[in-house]
Design an enzyme around this catalytic site. Structure first.
Site, PDB file in Angstrom:
ATOM      1  N   CYS A 105       0.845  -1.327  -0.098  1.00  0.00           N
ATOM      2  CA  CYS A 105      -0.004  -0.037  -0.050  1.00  0.00           C
ATOM      3  C   CYS A 105       0.896   1.159   0.215  1.00  0.00           C
ATOM      4  O   CYS A 105       0.356   2.336  -0.428  1.00  0.00           O
ATOM      5  CB  CYS A 105      -0.872   0.023   1.155  1.00  0.00           C
ATOM      6  SG  CYS A 105      -0.059  -0.096   2.465  1.00  0.00           S
ATOM      7  N   HIS A 262      -6.859   8.330   3.110  1.00  0.00           N
ATOM      8  CA  HIS A 262      -7.073   9.047   1.816  1.00  0.00           C
ATOM      9  C   HIS A 262      -5.744   9.868   1.586  1.00  0.00           C
ATOM     10  O   HIS A 262      -5.320  10.451   2.392  1.00  0.00           O
ATOM     11  CB  HIS A 262      -8.114   9.739   1.649  1.00  0.00           C
ATOM     12  CG  HIS A 262      -8.719   9.910   0.406  1.00  0.00           C
ATOM     13  ND1 HIS A 262      -8.880   8.999  -0.625  1.00  0.00           N
ATOM     14  CD2 HIS A 262      -9.121  11.385  -0.240  1.00  0.00           C
ATOM     15  CE1 HIS A 262      -9.671   9.627  -1.672  1.00  0.00           C
ATOM     16  NE2 HIS A 262      -9.711  10.766  -1.560  1.00  0.00           N
ATOM     17  N   ASN A 286      -8.469  17.385  -2.558  1.00  0.00           N
ATOM     18  CA  ASN A 286      -8.987  16.049  -2.714  1.00  0.00           C
ATOM     19  C   ASN A 286      -8.712  15.672  -4.155  1.00  0.00           C
ATOM     20  O   ASN A 286      -9.637  16.143  -4.946  1.00  0.00           O
ATOM     21  CB  ASN A 286     -10.201  15.735  -2.090  1.00  0.00           C
ATOM     22  CG  ASN A 286     -10.853  14.391  -2.223  1.00  0.00           C
ATOM     23  OD1 ASN A 286     -10.149  13.454  -3.136  1.00  0.00           O
ATOM     24  ND2 ASN A 286     -11.886  14.247  -1.675  1.00  0.00           N
TER      25      ASN A 286
END
Length: 700
Positions: A105, A262, A286
């Site tokens: 990840c 995130h 974002n």
């Protein structure tokens, strides 16, 4: 010898520009264009012999050949997985990067950040590749590896299970750039399993060539806001995230519309006047624009009505979808981590950025010679490589009234992931920074001694010794000269490394090491000056021909050493005895006469004295770290590179150098220095040899 020759060749190629992004090194000498054209001409799809579709490319333990996790795996090309495979469609987006059955990840977060910058993405992922035009089952990518850009070629056979990609995949299942990028990165690191576990900053650096630092925001330094502003001025990539505490937390949305786990990017940092006081604001993006912050200073917050209209218009008119402002205090409160990837000058094409100055130095630790361990090992710490940094100009703007030179130091250990297949892993590494004492400033030919480090504290050091690929810290010091000493935590750990220094102003650097020097005692004596006692001894030893051969010398010296209790020795090897005879045999007879034997005998007595004095633990032997001091006592000063060669050649597996090897080393050094001096009477430091001369000297 082969290693030294390879390094020299590589240094020459680098000086000619090989390793730049425009002239990337071809990994394993695989040329993408040539291989693709061969396949197109033959009408065949590329099969990569260097990273085959076999269990060995998957892993060695959890993904090893006998693991239950690898049962039923089939390698398939995208054309076998779906009807209309695409390399990349509509640009790179988050939905192209879905994690599979691999703990990478950290890498995927770095890839996600990469998608925010199209220019940098195009450097890593050449976008002119497809499954239609000129398709030959071959793709290529570029990664930064320890100071150079490397082009990696892969075929497009990907591991699948039950018809689905095993590792990274796109949400739609028809876009394959991310899966092929992961495969290329696995190849350069040895296998897929080698990618399990890591730091996002590692991926940041390999995709940009930058130097990445990170901050835990609950422990933010007082000047972090200014650090962010300067990073943005220098074109750095900034990312932030909110930690998750469980898998269920991933992508969870807070009540103020922030997404946990995130990857956000930081795109602005400004101070505005509001209600008579300055407010620090951070602009965050974002990248997928789904949800935006609803707290203070969001798009519709009445706080904006308290700001000068022109300032408000300037800060809000360039909004992109998913971009929002928040107060710096809220940023510290709600986010967990900030990562800054400071880009190298060659990565930034715009002249509007204030660019960092970059310095890079390569080195290695070698067991027994230059792997001295940390300060906990004072007898060997000083043997580590040493690097001089000269800080000459202070920062233009001195934040918080503190003057000085800002710089980042990053120590990276090389190729450790690739060695996991052999049971190796990351070393625990760190570094110290020492101020050069006034009496030594301006000198670069002195490797700082054990005494210096016993009496001098580090001015700065890495925050910790840690078993990550890189340890990095930001410092601010007054102008001056400083020594950086990189080390593993424990001594005798082999490894290669590079040190990078990013400074706001230009910083000079160089390796601090001893210059090559040989002060050889000349024994000027005639046969008439040799005393009668030695003459009688020689007559007894030499026999009727009045000369001593290498074999006779071996017998003589074995008897002499057998009587000594303070030196452990089985005598001299015949090779050592031949070297001694060769050095002193002036008439080419292959034997030593009276005068020659007297000179040799005098040298051996001197070597015995040095060996005993350096052997401080009275073991009767010498360890390899004591060898450097012994060579100095014998008149030889040499840089670390030569000490590494000497230890590799003359020390045993336990890093012990016995008396035979000690003498052989000194005799060979003296012989080589004499030959060089004879061929370089003008002391230019250079000689020219034809092949036969080179080979003749090399077999000495």
């Amino acid at each position: 010898m082969a290693g030294i020759a390879a390094k020299l060749a590589k240094d020459r190629e680098a000086a000619e520009g090989l390793g730049s992004h425009e002239r990337a090194v071809k990994y394993l000498n695989q040329d993408y264009a040539a291989l693709r054209d061969e396949c197109l001409e033959a009408g065949a799809l590329f099969q990569d012999p260097s990273f085959p579709a076999l269990p060995s490319s998957l892993g060695f333990k959890e993904l090893g050949p006998y693991s239950s996790k690898t049962r039923g795996i089939e390698w398939k090309r995208p054309t076998e997985i779906c009807d209309n495979p695409q390399f990349i469609t509509g640009g790179a987006t988050r939905t192209d990067i879905c994690q599979g059955a691999l703990g990478d990840c950290w890498l995927l977060a770095a890839i996600a950040s990469l998608t925010l910058n199209e220019e940098i993405l195009a450097r890593v992922v050449p976008l002119d590749q497809s499954f239609q035009e000129n398709y030959a089952g071959i793709f290529h990518f570029q990664f930064w590896q320890y100071g150079e850009w490397v082009e990696v070629v892969v075929d497009d056979r990907l591991p699948t299970k039950d018809g689905e990609l095993l590792f990274v995949h796109s949400a739609e299942g028809s876009e394959f750039w991310s899966a092929l990028l992961e495969k290329a990165y696995a190849k350069i690191n040895g296998c897929y399993e080698a990618l399990s576990g890591g730091a996002t900053t590692e991926g940041f650096e390999d995709f940009t060539g930058g130097i990445a630092e990170w901050y835990e925001l609950r422990k933010a330094p007082p000047n972090l806001f200014r650090i962010i502003q300067k990073a943005l001025q220098k074109g750095s990539l900034l990312g932030c995230s909110i930690d998750i505490t469980s898998a269920a937390d991933s992508e969870a949305i807070t009540f103020q519309k922030l997404v946990k786990g995130h990857a956000y990017s930081v795109t602005g940092a400004e101070e505005v006047e509001s209600r008579g006081s300055l407010q620090k604001l951070i602009r965050i993006r974002n990248p997928w624009g789904e949800v935006e912050w609803t707290g203070q200073w969001n798009d519709n917050c009445p706080n904006w009505n308290t700001v000068d209209p022109e300032v408000r218009e300037t800060l809000t008119r360039q909004h992109e979808d998913g971009e929002f402002w928040m107060s710096f205090n809220d940023f510290l409160r709600h986010y967990s981590r900030l990562e800054i990837c400071n880009l190298t000058p060659d990565t930034l094409t715009s002249d509007s950025y204030k660019k960092w100055k970059l310095t890079k130095m390569d080195g290695n630790w070698r067991r027994g010679s230059t792997a001295g361990g940390c300060r906990n090992y004072p007898n060997t710490f000083w043997m580590n490589p040493q690097y001089l940094i000269k800080l000459e100009e202070e920062d233009e703007d001195q934040e918080d009234g503190e003057s000085g030179c800002t710089f980042l130091v990053g120590l990276i250990q090389k190729h450790r992931r690739r060695q996991r297949k052999m049971g190796e892993d990351m070393h625990t590494i760190g570094f110290g920074i020492y101020e050069v004492p006034e009496e030594l400033t301006g000198q670069t030919n002195i490797h700082l001694s054990k005494k210096f480090f016993l009496t001098t504290r580090a001015r700065e050091r890495s925050d910790t010794f840690i078993n990550l690929r890189e340890v990095l810290n930001r410092f601010k010091l007054p102008p001056g000269e400083y020594i950086v000493v990189p080390s593993t935590f424990e001594p005798n750990k082999d490894g290669d490394f590079c040190i990078r220094v990013f400074s706001e102003k230009k910083a000079d650097y160089q390796v601090v090491d001893d210059e090559i020097e040989a002060n050889i005692d000349e024994i000027d004596i005639s046969e008439d000056d040799i005393d009668d006692g030695f003459r009688r001894l020689f007559a007894q030893l030499a026999g009727e021909d009045a000369e001593i051969s290498a074999f006779e010398l071996q017998t003589i010296l074995r008897r002499v050493l057998a009587k000594r209790q303070d030196i452990k020795s089985d005598g001299f090897s015949i090779e050592t005895c031949k070297i001694m005879v060769d050095m002193l045999d002036s008439d080419g007879s292959g034997k030593l006469g009276l005068k020659e034997f007297y000179i040799l005998w005098t040298k051996i007595q001197k070597y015995q004295k040095i060996y005993r004095e350096i052997d401080v633990d009275r073991s009767g032997t010498m360890n390899s770290y004591e060898m450097r001091k012994a060579l100095e006592e014998a008149g030889f000063k040499m840089p670390c590179q030569l000490h590494q060669v000497i230890v590799a050649r003359f020390a045993d597996d336990d890093l012990i150098i016995d008396f035979d090897n000690f003498v052989r080393c000194l005799i060979r050094l003296e012989t080589l220095f004499r030959i060089f001096k004879q061929l370089d009477p003008e002391n230019t430091g250079m000689i020219q040899l034809d092949l036969i001369s080179w080979l003749s000297f090399s077999v000495l």
